[in-house]
Design an enzyme around this catalytic site. Sequence first.
Site, PDB file in Angstrom:
ATOM      1  N   ALA A  10       0.699  -1.113  -0.030  1.00  0.00           N
ATOM      2  CA  ALA A  10      -0.079   0.173  -0.083  1.00  0.00           C
ATOM      3  C   ALA A  10       0.845   1.213   0.196  1.00  0.00           C
ATOM      4  O   ALA A  10       1.025   2.253  -1.088  1.00  0.00           O
ATOM      5  CB  ALA A  10      -1.012  -0.044   1.324  1.00  0.00           C
ATOM      6  N   GLY A  12       4.469   1.568  -0.201  1.00  0.00           N
ATOM      7  CA  GLY A  12       5.376   1.567  -1.064  1.00  0.00           C
ATOM      8  C   GLY A  12       4.670   2.030  -2.641  1.00  0.00           C
ATOM      9  O   GLY A  12       5.332   2.571  -3.409  1.00  0.00           O
ATOM     10  N   ASN A 103       6.761   1.388  10.720  1.00  0.00           N
ATOM     11  CA  ASN A 103       6.258   1.764  12.002  1.00  0.00           C
ATOM     12  C   ASN A 103       7.011   1.302  13.370  1.00  0.00           C
ATOM     13  O   ASN A 103       7.854   0.259  13.154  1.00  0.00           O
ATOM     14  CB  ASN A 103       4.862   1.312  12.023  1.00  0.00           C
ATOM     15  CG  ASN A 103       3.695   2.025  11.385  1.00  0.00           C
ATOM     16  OD1 ASN A 103       4.101   3.109  11.040  1.00  0.00           O
ATOM     17  ND2 ASN A 103       2.923   1.153  10.717  1.00  0.00           N
ATOM     18  N   LYS A 205       3.661   9.248  16.815  1.00  0.00           N
ATOM     19  CA  LYS A 205       3.057   8.452  16.278  1.00  0.00           C
ATOM     20  C   LYS A 205       3.105   7.044  16.918  1.00  0.00           C
ATOM     21  O   LYS A 205       1.864   6.489  17.216  1.00  0.00           O
ATOM     22  CB  LYS A 205       3.571   7.996  14.772  1.00  0.00           C
ATOM     23  CG  LYS A 205       2.591   7.086  13.895  1.00  0.00           C
ATOM     24  CD  LYS A 205       2.896   7.294  12.416  1.00  0.00           C
ATOM     25  CE  LYS A 205       2.081   6.064  11.745  1.00  0.00           C
ATOM     26  NZ  LYS A 205       2.453   5.647  10.417  1.00  0.00           N
ATOM     27  N   ASN A 213      -3.343  -0.046  19.071  1.00  0.00           N
ATOM     28  CA  ASN A 213      -3.038  -1.354  18.338  1.00  0.00           C
ATOM     29  C   ASN A 213      -3.254  -2.607  18.897  1.00  0.00           C
ATOM     30  O   ASN A 213      -4.261  -3.461  18.716  1.00  0.00           O
ATOM     31  CB  ASN A 213      -1.633  -1.248  17.403  1.00  0.00           C
ATOM     32  CG  ASN A 213      -1.763  -0.559  16.326  1.00  0.00           C
ATOM     33  OD1 ASN A 213      -1.905  -1.183  15.156  1.00  0.00           O
ATOM     34  ND2 ASN A 213      -1.738   0.901  16.364  1.00  0.00           N
TER      35      ASN A 213
END
Length: 343
Positions: A10, A12, A103, A205, A213
């Site tokens: 997605a 990249g 991330n 972030k 998460n």
Amino acid sequence: MKITIFGAGAIGGYLAAKLAIAGRTDLSIVARGAHLEAIKADGLRLIEDGQETTAPVRAAAKAEELGAQDYVVLALKAHSVAPALDQIAPLLGPDTSVVTMQNGVPWWYFYKAGGALEGTMLHQVDPGGTIWDRLGPQRVIGSVVYPAVEVDAPGLIRHVEGKRFSLGEPSGEKSERTMLLAGEMVKAGLQAPVRDDIRGEIWIKLWGNLSFNPISALTGSTLAGIVADEGTRTLARAMMLEAQAIGESLGVRFPIDVDRRIKGAGDVGEHKTSMLQDLERGRPMEIDALVGAVQELGRLTGQPTPAIDGVLALVRRLAVERGCYGQGGGLSLRLRAIPLDKS
């Protein structure tokens, strides 16, 4: 300027499409499977603002076909980098820069960070220092990725929102190589601010990712659901405060308070986090980079992490049971004594 996007999913795929549409001709991507075949057959297609555009990009299954590059953008999840090192190697020349778009806590975190932990390698994201040794932290340009993008079908990328890719040298300097890359991205219609403290932006972030998460994966809840429930909101807040104490002990300045950050997450609405989506789809989850590495930083800095420890144990066990554990350092961290200097 030769640029290869390694991992054209997605994010990249979106970056590659934007650069190609803007006329960047020395651009290639390394992809695989149906995605690769679709791109070779029909080009890389991008849906943005309701319109579909085809981007002419060179796609390869093996990096050997492409040779050494000026920039290699690693658009992989953190746990996928070490297994891909042999495939990445042919792209690296003496002066190749590597842009990390993962991330969580990056493997190069303590390169040119200064202080007592300078040069420390993080077991959770780079077991044995393999990535550090083979890629070389001197190549790194750090990045924090904000666009929301999805792969609708093989070769078809759909942009949802956001165009910002913050960039920064681990040293904090605004180097020529970083400014040149940022210029190319801006020409492609992206936002590419060059930061003098990329670690600080990584933490902002990460602050939400490390709590929302895993809680979403454990409960099946959306961001709005987690924030609306007093119990899960309180747990997320406890994890975030532990992380804030760790970050501040490393010199990070948090520009907003924890309750404002939580409200911002709730305002996103009925959104499933990426970790929950990975669990539902049976894909490896980014547990070590998002949660385990923060626990490790807590051990290294002498900061207690009881809430993080509990949630990490549960979400890691869930991932193992479901076959979704994208293992980095893994369970061995809690079995290893880490000496702490509390003087």
